[in-house]
Write a protein that holds these residues in place. Sequence first.
Motif, short mmCIF file in Angstrom:
data_model
loop_
_atom_site.label_atom_id
_atom_site.label_comp_id
_atom_site.label_asym_id
_atom_site.label_seq_id
_atom_site.Cartn_x
_atom_site.Cartn_y
_atom_site.Cartn_z
N VAL A 81 0.83 -1.20 0.00
CA VAL A 81 0.00 0.00 0.00
C VAL A 81 0.87 1.25 0.00
N ASN A 82 1.89 1.28 0.83
CA ASN A 82 2.78 2.44 0.90
C ASN A 82 3.49 2.67 -0.43
N ALA A 83 3.96 1.60 -1.05
CA ALA A 83 4.64 1.74 -2.34
C ALA A 83 3.68 2.23 -3.42
N ALA A 84 2.46 1.73 -3.40
CA ALA A 84 1.47 2.16 -4.38
C ALA A 84 1.13 3.64 -4.20
N ARG A 85 1.03 4.09 -2.93
CA ARG A 85 0.79 5.51 -2.66
C ARG A 85 1.91 6.36 -3.27
N GLN A 86 3.14 5.96 -3.03
CA GLN A 86 4.27 6.74 -3.51
C GLN A 86 4.28 6.82 -5.03
N ARG A 87 4.03 5.69 -5.69
CA ARG A 87 4.01 5.70 -7.16
C ARG A 87 2.90 6.61 -7.69
N ALA A 88 1.79 6.68 -6.95
CA ALA A 88 0.66 7.49 -7.39
C ALA A 88 0.79 8.95 -6.99
N GLY A 89 1.83 9.26 -6.22
CA GLY A 89 2.02 10.63 -5.80
C GLY A 89 1.14 11.06 -4.65
N ILE A 90 0.62 10.10 -3.90
CA ILE A 90 -0.23 10.39 -2.74
C ILE A 90 0.64 10.34 -1.49
N THR A 91 0.83 11.48 -0.87
CA THR A 91 1.70 11.54 0.30
C THR A 91 0.95 11.85 1.59
N GLY A 92 -0.30 12.36 1.48
CA GLY A 92 -1.04 12.75 2.66
C GLY A 92 -1.89 11.63 3.23
N LEU A 93 -2.29 11.78 4.48
CA LEU A 93 -3.18 10.83 5.14
C LEU A 93 -4.57 11.43 5.37
N GLY A 94 -4.81 12.59 4.79
CA GLY A 94 -6.11 13.24 4.96
C GLY A 94 -5.93 14.63 5.53
N PRO A 95 -6.92 15.51 5.33
CA PRO A 95 -6.80 16.89 5.78
C PRO A 95 -6.98 17.03 7.29
N VAL A 96 -6.41 18.07 7.83
CA VAL A 96 -6.64 18.43 9.23
C VAL A 96 -7.80 19.41 9.24
N LEU A 97 -8.90 19.04 9.90
CA LEU A 97 -10.10 19.87 9.88
C LEU A 97 -10.09 20.87 11.03
N ASP A 98 -10.77 21.99 10.80
CA ASP A 98 -10.78 23.11 11.73
C ASP A 98 -11.99 23.03 12.66
N SER A 99 -11.71 22.93 13.95
CA SER A 99 -12.78 22.91 14.96
C SER A 99 -12.97 24.26 15.64
N SER A 100 -12.10 25.22 15.33
CA SER A 100 -12.09 26.48 16.08
C SER A 100 -13.29 27.37 15.78
N ALA A 101 -13.92 27.18 14.62
CA ALA A 101 -15.03 28.06 14.23
C ALA A 101 -16.39 27.56 14.72
#
Length: 387
Positions: A344-364
Amino acid sequence: MDDPAPDDPFSPTPDDRHRAVPLKGRGTATRLAHRFESTQRASELDNTPVHHAGDDEFAIEGVPVTSVVHEQARSILSRNDSPDIPFMWSINPYRGCEHGCIYCYARPTHSYLNLSPGLDFETKLVAKVNAAELLRKELSRASHEPSPVNVGSATDAYQPIERELRVTRGVLEVLTECQHPFTIVTKSSGVERDLDLLALAAQRRQAAVFISITSLDSSLSRKLEPRAAAPHRRLQTVKRLSEAGVPVGVNVAPIIPFLNEPEIERIVAAAAEAGARSVHYTIVRLPWEVNPLFQEWLGHHVPERADRIMARIRDMRGGADYRAEFGVRMKGQGVWADLIRQRVNAARQRAGITGLGPVLDSSAFRPFPAQPRQRAAGAGDGQAELF
């Protein structure tokens, strides 16, 4: 839901692979007795049309239809205390799921309703029709801690009955109104209906969607997940969400050895091409009644691979069909689990996917005003008083 203990005695019998003839459009035809029943019994459908007089779940002879109970739930926000789940709060607008995924780890929850985790789970559904009203009240509490709410953690919030009942839509309207961050996990293209709310929340960094793609093989998907969206349709949903500015990830889940496991690299590549920003995965989990149901499915659909699949699952579960310990229940353990992680990690790298998802804002987050409570009749002047 809580997973069973590692020494769970609920295991399939030698005959579990040959019990009920598969039923088109359903994950299982077996009404497996649940673990709380004092008398274990199983009612099965076979190829002979049978009419059950007085049983309204059979609209056509021998063919079960979906029935829905409207529930006035007492609470809607569930707090998560599992260390391997990345969210504090979850909402499940429905109990049971018509998608009928044979591997679904939520099937055993139907036991608490005194219903079978088998066919009943996908035909006898409960809709929490007051979910939006309850959520508004719960978000008005001073004690509420704003943190992303996951919608559909157990059963799919966009299963077919959502088209008519719109319970999930109501939940998202409340979350969007008070600017509370949320995530959605689904394998339905129905999520596109709510793009207006999702796009607005995404602009505020308060929403993300995760689409589960188990296989790119439509034939296999129809058997594993009979009433879920087709694989190509899910990829289209990923693309449409991405184009609308909604952060979208793909769950390659669950990975089943020798079944969809050979597709890992192709699924990741297709997800990236469609616009997915992150890719996640889990290994198939077989808690409680899921185990005999899944093995029955293997016997019907891939009998030539059934023993091999179960042997590899056990290799990743310390020799058992399932282990429930935190830290390993999602990903498995051992050589084969490590190999899947590396792939899975190797497939992510080949596809150019480096993130694990966005950090969402709870402050508002803007809490709703406290809800008024009516005094009992004859108490004082009858005016509403606040908590």
